[in-house]
Every structure is written in C-alpha cells, then in structure tokens.
Design an enzyme around this catalytic site. Structure first.
Site, PDB file in Angstrom:
ATOM      1  N   LYS A 176      24.195  31.651  47.580  1.00 52.47           N
ATOM      2  CA  LYS A 176      23.098  31.621  46.612  1.00 52.47           C
ATOM      3  C   LYS A 176      21.833  32.247  47.197  1.00 52.47           C
ATOM      4  O   LYS A 176      21.485  31.980  48.337  1.00 52.47           O
ATOM      5  CB  LYS A 176      22.819  30.181  46.184  1.00 52.47           C
ATOM      6  CG  LYS A 176      24.037  29.491  45.552  1.00 52.47           C
ATOM      7  CD  LYS A 176      23.806  28.012  45.304  1.00 52.47           C
ATOM      8  CE  LYS A 176      23.652  27.227  46.584  1.00 52.47           C
ATOM      9  NZ  LYS A 176      23.660  25.762  46.363  1.00 52.47           N
ATOM     10  N   THR A 208      11.971  22.879  41.489  1.00 49.60           N
ATOM     11  CA  THR A 208      13.333  23.336  41.765  1.00 49.60           C
ATOM     12  C   THR A 208      14.212  22.235  42.359  1.00 49.60           C
ATOM     13  O   THR A 208      15.305  22.501  42.849  1.00 49.60           O
ATOM     14  CB  THR A 208      13.304  24.531  42.742  1.00 49.60           C
ATOM     15  OG1 THR A 208      12.582  24.136  43.933  1.00 49.60           O
ATOM     16  CG2 THR A 208      12.615  25.730  42.113  1.00 49.60           C
ATOM     17  N   GLY A 210      16.902  19.734  42.931  1.00 40.87           N
ATOM     18  CA  GLY A 210      18.223  19.553  42.352  1.00 40.87           C
ATOM     19  C   GLY A 210      18.909  20.827  41.907  1.00 40.87           C
ATOM     20  O   GLY A 210      19.999  20.779  41.330  1.00 40.87           O
ATOM     21  N   THR A 211      18.321  21.986  42.201  1.00 37.07           N
ATOM     22  CA  THR A 211      18.895  23.250  41.734  1.00 37.07           C
ATOM     23  C   THR A 211      20.303  23.465  42.288  1.00 37.07           C
ATOM     24  O   THR A 211      21.236  23.799  41.549  1.00 37.07           O
ATOM     25  CB  THR A 211      17.996  24.434  42.145  1.00 37.07           C
ATOM     26  OG1 THR A 211      16.686  24.220  41.637  1.00 37.07           O
ATOM     27  CG2 THR A 211      18.538  25.733  41.601  1.00 37.07           C
ATOM     28  N   GLY A 212      20.469  23.293  43.602  1.00 35.98           N
ATOM     29  CA  GLY A 212      21.776  23.529  44.208  1.00 35.98           C
ATOM     30  C   GLY A 212      22.838  22.566  43.720  1.00 35.98           C
ATOM     31  O   GLY A 212      23.969  22.959  43.411  1.00 35.98           O
ATOM     32  N   CYS A 213      22.461  21.281  43.639  1.00 41.92           N
ATOM     33  CA  CYS A 213      23.401  20.272  43.124  1.00 41.92           C
ATOM     34  C   CYS A 213      23.848  20.633  41.716  1.00 41.92           C
ATOM     35  O   CYS A 213      25.038  20.561  41.370  1.00 41.92           O
ATOM     36  CB  CYS A 213      22.734  18.896  43.075  1.00 41.92           C
ATOM     37  SG  CYS A 213      22.054  18.301  44.628  1.00 41.92           S
TER      38      CYS A 213
END
Length: 266
Positions: A176, A208, A210-213
């Site tokens: 990412k 942002t 929690g974006t990856g989760c």
C-alpha cells in the site's frame, strides 16, 4: 439466499476507529456478515495507544474454533496479533480449518506511531502466517520491516519487495502506498505472474485512523462474496478512497480521526 460471512481475527480498538470495530463496520458496509476473534484489547483513542492487554492464546483458539465450526466463512482477515504465542494459535487453527481465503494485514504500528506487535513476534509472522495467506497487505514501512530492508522509494523497489515477500509463501502481496509521496496514492498488487498498479488521488486529511484495517477487511469482504482477488482489491481500493474522502464529515476525537465507513448511508 446464501449470506456471505467473513471472520476478522484482530485486536479491539476502544475508540472504534480501527481493529475489530473497523473490520466489522467494513463488513457491514459492504453487505457481509462479520464474525470476530479478539486477540488483544487496546486502551486507545485518536491520539494514541495507552495500554494493550493480550488475550490468551488458548482463548484465541477457542474463539476461532467456535466460529469456524458453525459459520460458513468465506474469508478470514488477520490484523493485530500482538505476540508470538497468538501467532502460533492462529496458524494452528487455520491449518486445521483451511478457510478458503486468508487476508493478512501485518499490523505492526498504529496510525499514532504506537507499536502493536512485539519485536520478537515478527519472525513468527514471517514463518507461520505469511505462508497461509491468500494475500498479504503491508504498507511501505511494514514491507520494509518484514524484509529487514530500507523503505522502498520507487516502483521497481516496491515490486522487488513484493516479489521477496511472495517468496515467503503467500499467493499475492498488496503493498500500500498511503505512506508514499506524490499526488497519487498507488498500491501495487504483486502475484506470481503480474504486478498491477492501482492509483487514487491522495487525500489531504488527518483522519486516516483505521485505513489499513478497513482496506484489508474490504478485500476479505469481496473474497467472501466470491470476487476474484483482483476484483476484491480493486473494489476495496475504490471503497476506501471514498471513505477517506468522506472522513472530514466526522468530528471524532482530537487526533487522527476515523475514516467514514458508512459514507454511502449518511
């Protein structure tokens, strides 16, 4: 009608923006029934993590067994695993149950900068969970940490790191680009045959959390609904981009606020 089901194995975020809470919101927003196995409790808000309480490995196993023995789970998402004992428990359970799709988000550091994975557990993550994964979804710093290497700065370096991660045994890698630079945030999906660049405009926002989760959960939701990996990744990228754009509709907390999971609805 068959109900698509996804299981998240991850930590709890008491402020609701990341972890189990973000995963379940993502599943719900995308029309998938969500189940969970909690690996750790965090005392956390938009400004940082003030405490972590790990769930025992035996109880993590009990949660996974309870879900997979009853629900028809189409995809499993793995997030925060906290410690080596938990990794052993997850790997053992998933090797027994053999779910159809496994999305591994190698969560090491929170958006706030707080560490979420014990340093001694990184090798267990490499050896025991990555080989089970349909796709691994590191950001640029996580990819570098998994390979004990420098941060990739170019497309060629990112693809090279993706290929090295593939060599650890997973079927595909999504690196990412949210931590990169430039007008676009570019993610790279690398598998045995191809590298696909997925670009979206970079959004100027501090919200942002929690974006990856949420991105990895959106991929799991797509896989649970029967999408191919490329379809699931493309749809998840499109959904998360809008969720980030809509994040400033919220006023939650005083630090890195959450993305807007339910932007389609309000």
């Amino acid at each position: 009608m068959t109900t698509p089901v996804a299981l998240t194995i991850a930590g709890s975020d008491s402020s609701g923006g990341a972890g189990i809470q973000a995963d379940l919101k993502t599943f719900a927003a995308l029309g998938v029934y969500g189940a969970s196995a909690i690996t750790a409790l965090t005392a956390q808000n938009t400004k940082g993590v003030s405490g972590i309480h790990a769930v025992s490995a035996a109880f993590v196993t009990a949660q996974i067994d309870a879900v997979l023995s009853d629900l028809d789970v189409g995809a499993v998402k793995i997030g925060m695993v906290a410690q080596a004992e938990t990794i052993d428990a997850i790997a053992s359970a998933l090797s027994r149950w053999k779910p159809r799709n496994i999305v591994l988000d190698p969560v090491m550091v929170a958006t706030s900068g707080d560490r979420l994975l014990a340093s001694e557990a990184v090798e267990a993550l490499r050896k025991k969970l990555i080989p089970l994964a349909s796709v691994v979804t590191p950001n640029l710093p996580e990819a570098a940490a998994l390979l004990d290497g420098p941060l990739a700065r170019s497309e060629a370096e990112i693809e090279s790191q993706g290929r090295r991660l593939l060599a650890l045994g997973c079927h595909a890698v999504l690196i990412k680009g949210g931590h990169g630079e430039g007008a676009e945030s570019i993610d790279y999906l690398v598998d045995a045959g191809n590298t696909i660049a997925l670009a979206a405009p970079r959004v100027a926002t501090k919200n942002t959390h929690g974006t990856g989760c949420s991105l990895s959960s959106a991929i799991a939701a797509g896989l649970a609904k029967g999408e191919t990996l490329e379809q699931a990744v493309r749809n998840a990228k499109a959904w998360i981009s809008v969720a980030i754009e809509a994040a400033d509709r919220f006023s939650v907390g005083h630090g890195h606020g959450p993305i807007h999971h339910f932007h389609k609805f309000y």
